[in-house]
Design a protein around this motif. Sequence first.
Motif, mmCIF file in Angstrom:
data_model
loop_
_atom_site.group_PDB
_atom_site.id
_atom_site.type_symbol
_atom_site.label_atom_id
_atom_site.label_comp_id
_atom_site.label_asym_id
_atom_site.label_seq_id
_atom_site.Cartn_x
_atom_site.Cartn_y
_atom_site.Cartn_z
ATOM 1 N N MET A 282 0.841 -1.187 0.000
ATOM 2 C CA MET A 282 0.000 0.000 0.000
ATOM 3 C C MET A 282 0.879 1.239 0.000
ATOM 4 N N ASN A 283 0.658 2.075 -0.987
ATOM 5 C CA ASN A 283 1.424 3.317 -1.076
ATOM 6 C C ASN A 283 0.699 4.503 -0.468
ATOM 7 N N ARG A 284 -0.645 4.475 -0.526
ATOM 8 C CA ARG A 284 -1.446 5.575 0.009
ATOM 9 C C ARG A 284 -2.677 5.028 0.699
ATOM 10 N N ILE A 285 -2.998 5.615 1.845
ATOM 11 C CA ILE A 285 -4.221 5.268 2.563
ATOM 12 C C ILE A 285 -5.038 6.533 2.766
ATOM 13 N N THR A 286 -6.323 6.433 2.451
ATOM 14 C CA THR A 286 -7.257 7.508 2.757
ATOM 15 C C THR A 286 -7.787 7.295 4.160
ATOM 16 N N VAL A 287 -7.806 8.365 4.942
ATOM 17 C CA VAL A 287 -8.368 8.318 6.287
ATOM 18 C C VAL A 287 -9.594 9.223 6.329
ATOM 19 N N PHE A 288 -10.726 8.629 6.703
ATOM 20 C CA PHE A 288 -11.955 9.382 6.939
ATOM 21 C C PHE A 288 -12.095 9.551 8.443
ATOM 22 N N CYS A 289 -12.373 10.773 8.881
ATOM 23 C CA CYS A 289 -12.512 11.023 10.319
ATOM 24 C C CYS A 289 -13.196 12.358 10.558
ATOM 25 N N GLY A 290 -13.496 12.625 11.810
ATOM 26 C CA GLY A 290 -14.236 13.809 12.184
ATOM 27 C C GLY A 290 -13.458 15.105 12.018
ATOM 28 N N SER A 291 -14.208 16.158 11.696
ATOM 29 C CA SER A 291 -13.638 17.507 11.696
ATOM 30 C C SER A 291 -13.736 18.102 13.091
ATOM 31 N N SER A 292 -14.306 17.326 14.015
ATOM 32 C CA SER A 292 -14.312 17.672 15.435
ATOM 33 C C SER A 292 -13.303 16.782 16.142
ATOM 34 N N ILE A 293 -12.929 17.174 17.341
ATOM 35 C CA ILE A 293 -11.927 16.439 18.096
ATOM 36 C C ILE A 293 -12.547 15.312 18.923
ATOM 37 N N GLY A 294 -13.864 15.393 19.204
ATOM 38 C CA GLY A 294 -14.530 14.376 20.002
ATOM 39 C C GLY A 294 -14.371 14.611 21.486
ATOM 40 N N THR A 295 -14.962 13.733 22.271
ATOM 41 C CA THR A 295 -14.995 13.909 23.728
ATOM 42 C C THR A 295 -13.855 13.196 24.447
ATOM 43 N N GLU A 296 -13.231 12.246 23.791
ATOM 44 C CA GLU A 296 -12.191 11.439 24.437
ATOM 45 C C GLU A 296 -10.811 11.823 23.905
ATOM 46 N N GLN A 297 -9.875 12.041 24.793
ATOM 47 C CA GLN A 297 -8.511 12.379 24.399
ATOM 48 C C GLN A 297 -7.884 11.284 23.546
ATOM 49 N N GLU A 298 -8.307 10.032 23.768
ATOM 50 C CA GLU A 298 -7.772 8.897 23.014
ATOM 51 C C GLU A 298 -8.025 9.035 21.513
ATOM 52 N N PHE A 299 -9.123 9.689 21.134
ATOM 53 C CA PHE A 299 -9.417 9.865 19.710
ATOM 54 C C PHE A 299 -8.304 10.669 19.033
#
Length: 193
Positions: A1-18
């Motif tokens: 794999m040369n490139r991976i797309t990551v989909f995720c929130g434009s918010s930081i969320g409630t948990e620091q682990e995110f």
Amino acid sequence: MNRITVFCGSSIGTEQEFEINAKLLGQKLAKENIELVYGGANVGLMGAVADGALIEKGNVIGVLPNFLKSKEIAHKYLTELILVDSMHERKTKMNELCDGVIALPGGFGTIEELFEMLTWSQLGLHKKPIGILNINGFYNELINLLNTMVNNGFLKNVNKQMLLVSDDIDVLLNKMKNYEAPTVGKWIDKKTV
């Protein structure tokens, strides 16, 4: 794999682990010389995953619709920022650029992007691995819903298995590197339920 797309929130969320895991994922991709393709913003988990890759001198390609440039705030330090006209164009471009997809926690947009990639795979439009980094069990209820879909005859188990899940970055990447797309069709009839 040369490139991976990551989909995720434009918010930081409630948990620091995110945020921590988003940054760690970006760092891991860069260390493995896997380019990051993502939504192009410098906010939320999007900003964290990009910053993680950039810290490790990784290549980061952002894809951002023009109308979101001011709301999601385009990241200034990317290897490349591609501006497009619509959300559909964004997903299409992100798919064209990548060899696999990972979803981190997020909202409607993240889920919609993840499921469109799964649908395209189910229809045989691509054979890319699609994973969820299930931080703090964020996607447990979604995984339960997929089981309900299988149990009620709306989804084949082999198609459910297209979604690779782990709460560990290394395990998830290993699953993605060893992924083989199913060879069966999507359609289910009453005889096969």
